[in-house]
Design a protein around this motif. Structure first.
Motif, PDB file in Angstrom:
ATOM      1  N   GLN A  21       1.013  -1.079  -0.065  1.00 41.58           N
ATOM      2  CA  GLN A  21      -0.056   0.011   0.038  1.00 41.58           C
ATOM      3  C   GLN A  21       0.925   1.194   0.032  1.00 41.58           C
ATOM      4  OE1 GLN A  21      -3.394  -0.285  -0.040  1.00 41.58           O
ATOM      5  NE2 GLN A  21      -3.422  -2.549   0.086  1.00 41.58           N
ATOM      6  N   TYR A  22       0.658   2.229  -0.811  1.00 44.07           N
ATOM      7  CA  TYR A  22       1.585   3.234  -1.104  1.00 44.07           C
ATOM      8  C   TYR A  22       0.509   4.475  -1.568  1.00 44.07           C
ATOM      9  CZ  TYR A  22       1.176   2.789  -6.059  1.00 44.07           C
ATOM     10  OH  TYR A  22       0.696   2.947  -7.199  1.00 44.07           O
ATOM     11  N   LYS A  23       1.271   5.649  -1.125  1.00 39.91           N
ATOM     12  CA  LYS A  23       0.616   6.943  -1.463  1.00 39.91           C
ATOM     13  C   LYS A  23       1.461   7.637  -2.331  1.00 39.91           C
ATOM     14  CE  LYS A  23      -0.974  11.022   1.034  1.00 39.91           C
ATOM     15  NZ  LYS A  23      -0.873  11.793   2.281  1.00 39.91           N
ATOM     16  N   ASN A  24       0.761   7.833  -3.589  1.00 45.21           N
ATOM     17  CA  ASN A  24       1.372   8.683  -4.402  1.00 45.21           C
ATOM     18  C   ASN A  24       1.405  10.152  -4.155  1.00 45.21           C
ATOM     19  OD1 ASN A  24       2.365   9.873  -7.031  1.00 45.21           O
ATOM     20  ND2 ASN A  24       0.599   9.342  -8.225  1.00 45.21           N
ATOM     21  N   LEU A  25       3.030  10.569  -3.961  1.00 48.39           N
ATOM     22  CA  LEU A  25       2.916  12.116  -3.393  1.00 48.39           C
ATOM     23  C   LEU A  25       2.824  13.116  -4.501  1.00 48.39           C
ATOM     24  CD1 LEU A  25       6.093  11.185  -1.090  1.00 48.39           C
ATOM     25  CD2 LEU A  25       3.791  11.350  -0.522  1.00 48.39           C
ATOM     26  N   LYS A  26       2.857  12.458  -5.600  1.00 48.67           N
ATOM     27  CA  LYS A  26       2.935  13.497  -6.611  1.00 48.67           C
ATOM     28  C   LYS A  26       1.526  13.828  -7.228  1.00 48.67           C
ATOM     29  CE  LYS A  26       7.149  12.047  -9.096  1.00 48.67           C
ATOM     30  NZ  LYS A  26       7.756  11.604 -10.419  1.00 48.67           N
ATOM     31  N   GLU A  27       0.580  13.123  -6.564  1.00 54.22           N
ATOM     32  CA  GLU A  27      -0.614  13.441  -6.929  1.00 54.22           C
ATOM     33  C   GLU A  27      -1.275  14.497  -5.935  1.00 54.22           C
ATOM     34  OE1 GLU A  27      -5.177  10.818  -6.519  1.00 54.22           O
ATOM     35  OE2 GLU A  27      -3.431   9.805  -6.680  1.00 54.22           O
ATOM     36  N   PRO A  28      -2.125  15.447  -6.347  1.00 50.75           N
ATOM     37  CA  PRO A  28      -2.697  16.744  -5.628  1.00 50.75           C
ATOM     38  C   PRO A  28      -3.608  15.945  -4.484  1.00 50.75           C
ATOM     39  CG  PRO A  28      -2.603  17.051  -7.775  1.00 50.75           C
ATOM     40  CD  PRO A  28      -2.263  15.934  -7.933  1.00 50.75           C
ATOM     41  N   GLN A  29      -3.469  16.382  -3.231  1.00 55.14           N
ATOM     42  CA  GLN A  29      -4.421  15.866  -2.376  1.00 55.14           C
ATOM     43  C   GLN A  29      -5.645  17.057  -2.359  1.00 55.14           C
ATOM     44  OE1 GLN A  29      -4.175  12.853  -0.351  1.00 55.14           O
ATOM     45  NE2 GLN A  29      -2.655  12.627  -2.244  1.00 55.14           N
ATOM     46  N   THR A 187     -12.482  27.287   0.541  1.00 56.26           N
ATOM     47  CA  THR A 187     -13.577  26.749  -0.279  1.00 56.26           C
ATOM     48  C   THR A 187     -14.810  27.924  -0.246  1.00 56.26           C
ATOM     49  OG1 THR A 187     -13.058  24.556   0.309  1.00 56.26           O
ATOM     50  CG2 THR A 187     -15.212  24.921  -0.665  1.00 56.26           C
ATOM     51  N   LEU A 188     -15.112  28.405   0.768  1.00 53.79           N
ATOM     52  CA  LEU A 188     -16.191  29.541   0.950  1.00 53.79           C
ATOM     53  C   LEU A 188     -15.957  30.659   0.002  1.00 53.79           C
ATOM     54  CD1 LEU A 188     -17.008  29.425   4.517  1.00 53.79           C
ATOM     55  CD2 LEU A 188     -18.451  28.635   2.638  1.00 53.79           C
ATOM     56  N   LEU A 189     -14.558  30.977  -0.096  1.00 47.83           N
ATOM     57  CA  LEU A 189     -14.108  32.007  -1.024  1.00 47.83           C
ATOM     58  C   LEU A 189     -14.180  31.877  -2.454  1.00 47.83           C
ATOM     59  CD1 LEU A 189     -10.884  33.473   1.052  1.00 47.83           C
ATOM     60  CD2 LEU A 189     -12.858  34.372   0.764  1.00 47.83           C
ATOM     61  N   LEU A 190     -13.858  30.674  -2.391  1.00 43.96           N
ATOM     62  CA  LEU A 190     -13.861  30.073  -4.348  1.00 43.96           C
ATOM     63  C   LEU A 190     -15.271  30.092  -4.773  1.00 43.96           C
ATOM     64  CD1 LEU A 190     -10.982  27.363  -3.956  1.00 43.96           C
ATOM     65  CD2 LEU A 190     -10.867  29.176  -5.372  1.00 43.96           C
ATOM     66  N   VAL A 191     -16.283  29.312  -3.857  1.00 46.36           N
ATOM     67  CA  VAL A 191     -17.486  29.417  -4.610  1.00 46.36           C
ATOM     68  C   VAL A 191     -18.279  30.676  -4.278  1.00 46.36           C
ATOM     69  CG1 VAL A 191     -17.739  27.242  -3.823  1.00 46.36           C
ATOM     70  CG2 VAL A 191     -18.525  28.704  -2.187  1.00 46.36           C
ATOM     71  N   SER A 192     -17.606  31.583  -3.720  1.00 46.26           N
ATOM     72  CA  SER A 192     -18.113  32.988  -3.885  1.00 46.26           C
ATOM     73  C   SER A 192     -17.511  34.050  -4.834  1.00 46.26           C
ATOM     74  CB  SER A 192     -17.768  33.625  -2.332  1.00 46.26           C
ATOM     75  OG  SER A 192     -18.453  33.069  -1.339  1.00 46.26           O
ATOM     76  N   LYS A 206       2.736  30.654  -0.812  1.00 45.65           N
ATOM     77  CA  LYS A 206       3.779  31.122  -1.269  1.00 45.65           C
ATOM     78  C   LYS A 206       3.615  31.739  -2.801  1.00 45.65           C
ATOM     79  CE  LYS A 206       8.680  30.943  -1.691  1.00 45.65           C
ATOM     80  NZ  LYS A 206       9.971  30.032  -1.223  1.00 45.65           N
ATOM     81  N   THR A 207       2.892  30.817  -3.400  1.00 41.81           N
ATOM     82  CA  THR A 207       2.516  31.037  -4.650  1.00 41.81           C
ATOM     83  C   THR A 207       1.151  30.619  -5.151  1.00 41.81           C
ATOM     84  OG1 THR A 207       3.037  28.835  -5.779  1.00 41.81           O
ATOM     85  CG2 THR A 207       4.809  30.499  -5.662  1.00 41.81           C
ATOM     86  N   MET A 208       0.505  31.336  -6.386  1.00 44.48           N
ATOM     87  CA  MET A 208      -0.878  31.105  -6.867  1.00 44.48           C
ATOM     88  C   MET A 208      -1.191  29.646  -7.071  1.00 44.48           C
ATOM     89  SD  MET A 208      -3.490  33.481  -8.659  1.00 44.48           S
ATOM     90  CE  MET A 208      -2.772  33.284 -10.257  1.00 44.48           C
ATOM     91  N   ALA A 209       0.071  28.854  -7.588  1.00 45.24           N
ATOM     92  CA  ALA A 209       0.197  27.593  -8.068  1.00 45.24           C
ATOM     93  C   ALA A 209      -0.459  26.640  -6.938  1.00 45.24           C
ATOM     94  CB  ALA A 209       1.264  27.314  -8.788  1.00 45.24           C
ATOM     95  N   VAL A 210       0.168  27.060  -5.781  1.00 43.89           N
ATOM     96  CA  VAL A 210       0.111  26.333  -4.427  1.00 43.89           C
ATOM     97  C   VAL A 210      -1.663  26.288  -4.239  1.00 43.89           C
ATOM     98  CG1 VAL A 210       0.224  25.993  -2.078  1.00 43.89           C
ATOM     99  CG2 VAL A 210       2.260  26.508  -3.454  1.00 43.89           C
ATOM    100  N   THR A 211      -2.281  27.202  -4.115  1.00 40.38           N
ATOM    101  CA  THR A 211      -3.625  27.394  -4.149  1.00 40.38           C
ATOM    102  C   THR A 211      -4.511  26.714  -5.023  1.00 40.38           C
ATOM    103  OG1 THR A 211      -3.236  29.714  -3.383  1.00 40.38           O
ATOM    104  CG2 THR A 211      -5.257  29.192  -3.387  1.00 40.38           C
ATOM    105  N   GLU A 212      -4.253  26.771  -6.249  1.00 44.36           N
ATOM    106  CA  GLU A 212      -4.894  26.201  -7.316  1.00 44.36           C
ATOM    107  C   GLU A 212      -4.677  24.520  -7.146  1.00 44.36           C
ATOM    108  OE1 GLU A 212      -2.966  27.935 -10.559  1.00 44.36           O
ATOM    109  OE2 GLU A 212      -4.288  29.448 -10.820  1.00 44.36           O
ATOM    110  N   GLN A 213      -3.423  24.140  -6.592  1.00 42.30           N
ATOM    111  CA  GLN A 213      -3.384  22.715  -6.630  1.00 42.30           C
ATOM    112  C   GLN A 213      -4.146  22.144  -5.746  1.00 42.30           C
ATOM    113  OE1 GLN A 213       0.547  21.032  -5.271  1.00 42.30           O
ATOM    114  NE2 GLN A 213       0.466  19.680  -7.151  1.00 42.30           N
ATOM    115  N   VAL A 214      -3.976  22.790  -4.401  1.00 46.51           N
ATOM    116  CA  VAL A 214      -4.822  22.306  -3.113  1.00 46.51           C
ATOM    117  C   VAL A 214      -6.250  22.168  -3.402  1.00 46.51           C
ATOM    118  CG1 VAL A 214      -5.151  22.774  -0.617  1.00 46.51           C
ATOM    119  CG2 VAL A 214      -2.965  23.053  -1.726  1.00 46.51           C
ATOM    120  N   TYR A 215      -6.754  23.336  -4.106  1.00 49.64           N
ATOM    121  CA  TYR A 215      -8.321  23.383  -4.378  1.00 49.64           C
ATOM    122  C   TYR A 215      -8.517  23.243  -5.759  1.00 49.64           C
ATOM    123  CZ  TYR A 215      -7.487  25.413   0.167  1.00 49.64           C
ATOM    124  OH  TYR A 215      -7.253  25.724   1.701  1.00 49.64           O
ATOM    125  N   SER A 216      -7.907  22.300  -6.260  1.00 48.42           N
ATOM    126  CA  SER A 216      -8.199  21.903  -7.819  1.00 48.42           C
ATOM    127  C   SER A 216      -9.988  21.212  -7.784  1.00 48.42           C
ATOM    128  CB  SER A 216      -7.280  20.865  -8.214  1.00 48.42           C
ATOM    129  OG  SER A 216      -7.295  19.681  -7.427  1.00 48.42           O
TER     130      SER A 216
END
Length: 254
Positions: A21-29, A187-192, A206-216
């Protein structure tokens, strides 16, 4: 082990049939969060359980600050006139030490008037605690989220409150950690329809890319909504153009 069998070092592979059993660390959570319709019931239950935790959890939901940043907030970080919070530090309760914030970039967060009213109530509560518990009150502290004796809220009790109440609201297998209150705010901000750049700065990423990845997972919903809204606009535009074409006055040439 299989190579050892091949080389005749062992007679059989003891790990045959074992599934790794393993976790794909490259896959955004995907970020878990409190659904919008569960926020009020959640805060109501927290308030009945512990009033000081209620004020802490509510501010985290409405600002998206990290738990360490919440623990480090002083009253001097709050500007009542401008309705802002200055996020400049973090407190590690386990090590009992003050640290810079995660990305070492201070930020200012605007809060709502409703939250400002709640902070006023919290200040009144702390002043009352100072009088009632005068002999045991730790008056040296200026922190906002401390208990009735002006001591830090224990990590274990806040964790237990979060776990037990989210289990009650979402089911036993869906308990959330305190950090998920930060995801709830985002999430509330995004849906608003708040711009991603604003969300990034508010959360301190630090970057907008982090935000986009986490809340994809949320941005996918937003893209679908944008597609639906655009189709609705196009359909209305077609109807309008047909209407204009049909009822447009005919030109008369002399």
């Amino acid at each position: 082990m299989q190579r050892a069998v091949y080389d005749r070092l062992i007679y059989f592979n003891p790990y045959d049939g074992v599934e790794l059993q393993y976790k794909n660390l490259k896959e955004p959570q995907k970020a878990q969060y409190l659904p919008k319709d569960k926020i009020k019931p959640f805060l109501d239950l927290v308030k009945k359980r512990n009033i000081h935790q209620y004020y802490m959890f509510r501010r985290m939901i409405e600002t998206g600050i990290r738990v360490g940043e919440a623990n480090a907030l002083l009253w001097s970080d709050y500007n009542n006139k401008e309705k802002t919070l200055s996020i400049t530090k973090s407190y590690d309760q386990k090590k009992d030490q003050w640290n810079p914030i995660k990305n070492k970039e201070n930020r200012t967060i605007y809060i709502t008037y409703d939250l400002a009213k709640e902070l006023t109530k919290l200040k009144y509560l702390q002043n009352a605690n100072r009088i009632v518990n005068e002999d045991m009150y730790n008056s040296d502290n200026d922190c906002t989220f401390y208990n009735a004796f002006d001591d830090p809220l224990p990590r274990s009790t806040t964790h237990n409150t979060m776990k037990q109440i989210t289990e009650k609201l979402l089911g036993k297998d869906n308990a959330l950690s305190i950090h998920k209150l930060r995801h709830t705010h985002a999430t509330l901000l995004l849906v608003s329809d708040v711009p991603m750049k604003v969300i990034q700065e508010r959360l301190g990423h630090k970057t907008m890319a982090v935000t986009e990845q986490v809340y994809s997972h949320v941005t996918k919903q937003m893209n679908q909504k944008a597609k639906d809204d655009f189709e609705e606009f196009i359909n209305k535009t077609k109807i309008f153009l047909l209407f204009c074409t049909h009822f447009a006055p005919k030109r008369v040439y002399l």
